[in-house]
Scaffold this motif. Structure first.
Motif, PDB file in Angstrom:
ATOM      1  N   UNK A 121       2.524 -21.176  10.267  1.00 60.18           N
ATOM      2  CA  UNK A 121       2.287 -20.384  11.471  1.00 60.18           C
ATOM      3  C   UNK A 121       1.947 -21.257  12.675  1.00 60.18           C
ATOM      4  N   UNK A 122       2.195 -20.688  13.852  1.00 62.76           N
ATOM      5  CA  UNK A 122       1.884 -21.392  15.097  1.00 62.76           C
ATOM      6  C   UNK A 122       0.414 -21.271  15.461  1.00 62.76           C
ATOM      7  N   UNK A 123      -0.288 -20.289  14.870  1.00 60.43           N
ATOM      8  CA  UNK A 123      -1.713 -20.120  15.141  1.00 60.43           C
ATOM      9  C   UNK A 123      -2.008 -19.316  16.384  1.00 60.43           C
ATOM     10  N   UNK A 141      -1.603 -13.342   9.315  1.00 59.99           N
ATOM     11  CA  UNK A 141      -2.590 -14.198   9.966  1.00 59.99           C
ATOM     12  C   UNK A 141      -2.764 -13.785  11.417  1.00 59.99           C
ATOM     13  N   UNK A 142      -3.999 -13.850  11.883  1.00 58.99           N
ATOM     14  CA  UNK A 142      -4.323 -13.544  13.271  1.00 58.99           C
ATOM     15  C   UNK A 142      -4.930 -14.784  13.914  1.00 58.99           C
ATOM     16  N   UNK A 143      -4.249 -15.320  14.909  1.00 59.10           N
ATOM     17  CA  UNK A 143      -4.686 -16.558  15.568  1.00 59.10           C
ATOM     18  C   UNK A 143      -4.965 -17.663  14.564  1.00 59.10           C
ATOM     19  N   UNK A 144      -4.109 -17.754  13.551  1.00 53.73           N
ATOM     20  CA  UNK A 144      -4.199 -18.825  12.556  1.00 53.73           C
ATOM     21  C   UNK A 144      -5.150 -18.562  11.406  1.00 53.73           C
ATOM     22  N   UNK A 145      -5.842 -17.438  11.409  1.00 50.39           N
ATOM     23  CA  UNK A 145      -6.796 -17.130  10.346  1.00 50.39           C
ATOM     24  C   UNK A 145      -6.204 -16.089   9.397  1.00 50.39           C
ATOM     25  N   UNK A 146      -6.313 -16.363   8.105  1.00 50.72           N
ATOM     26  CA  UNK A 146      -5.794 -15.440   7.102  1.00 50.72           C
ATOM     27  C   UNK A 146      -6.543 -14.114   7.145  1.00 50.72           C
TER      28      UNK A 146
END
Length: 251
Positions: A121-123, A141-146
């Motif tokens: 992911x791009x994060x 993922x949301x803003x790089x967080x699972x």
């Protein structure tokens, strides 16, 4: 885990329905050694799979963490379901603890699509990762967080079929490429409506079989990208930095 040593070396393992793959990564997810793989043992019981992992790990030296992507529902490194392996034998099996005992360093186990998601992911924004292989895997993922894992592959897509059975490897072999692609168009439409994602990443061995044009916010990614997620299980989530380009599978 907020202070990551530059000496971090992660044995990153991807357990699949047909093969188990492994490599060693540095703290940034760069490969320190070439991939090694063995066929997934049959029956794929915990004992047989752990023995296969030990065989894979034997040539590798110096790793001090272990990351595993597992094809099923996993919580706190404990396997709850394994629909594409010897499912009943895996119920509540603490794979993380077992590998720590056998290989002598801390281990973290997550769903295989979750680990691939961390690798690709791009994060930024809401990103969905799907894997097309023996079964159908998903990670969000949301803003790089699972986000909490959803076993979409085990949910129904028709009156008689789950996503696993609708577009998994056996469906591809039985129905053929043309019909499978028709089904994939339906699945992608469902996912777009269900998740309203910013980006969708498609990995797994059958990703290269897609023969229709994808939306601009959909990218094909490689399994090599995915296994790099093993390093991020031991690194801060903020280590995910926006990417300008992603590796893609050439059709």
């Amino acid at each position: 885990m907020s202070n990551i040593s530059p000496q971090l070396k992660v044995l990153s393992i991807d357990i699949g329905g047909s093969h188990i793959k492994a490599t060693v990564l540095d703290k940034d997810g760069a490969l320190l050694v070439d991939y090694n793989k063995v066929e997934t043992p049959q029956p794929a019981t915990p004992e047989n799979v752990v023995n296969a992992i030990k065989k894979l790990a034997k040539p590798f030296e110096g790793f001090n963490r272990i990351s595993v992507g597992f094809p099923g529902y996993v919580r706190d490194s404990i396997v709850k379901t394994a629909p594409n392996l010897a499912n009943a034998a895996w119920a509540n099996f603490n794979l993380g603890k077992k590998l720590e005992e056998e290989l002598g360093c801390p281990a973290a186990v997550v769903n295989d699509a979750d680990m691939q998601g961390l690798g690709v992911v791009a994060g930024k924004g809401l990103e969905l990762v799907i894997t097309l292989g023996t079964g159908f895997g998903t990670a969000l993922l949301l803003d790089g967080k699972l986000l909490p894992h959803l076993e979409v592959g085990q949910s129904p897509v028709t009156k008689t079929k789950t996503y696993d059975k609708f577009i998994g490897e056996k469906a591809f072999e039985h129905e053929g490429k043309k019909k499978w692609n028709t089904r994939m168009k339906r699945v992608l439409k469902n996912l777009k409506t269900l998740f309203n994602y910013d980006y969708l990443y498609i990995g797994g061995g059958n990703a290269r079989e897609l023969d229709f044009e994808l939306d601009k916010n959909i990218k094909l990614v490689t399994n090599k990208d995915g296994i790099k997620g093993g390093a991020r299980l031991w690194a801060p989530q903020q280590a995910i930095k926006p990417k300008k380009q992603l590796s893609t599978i050439k059709k």
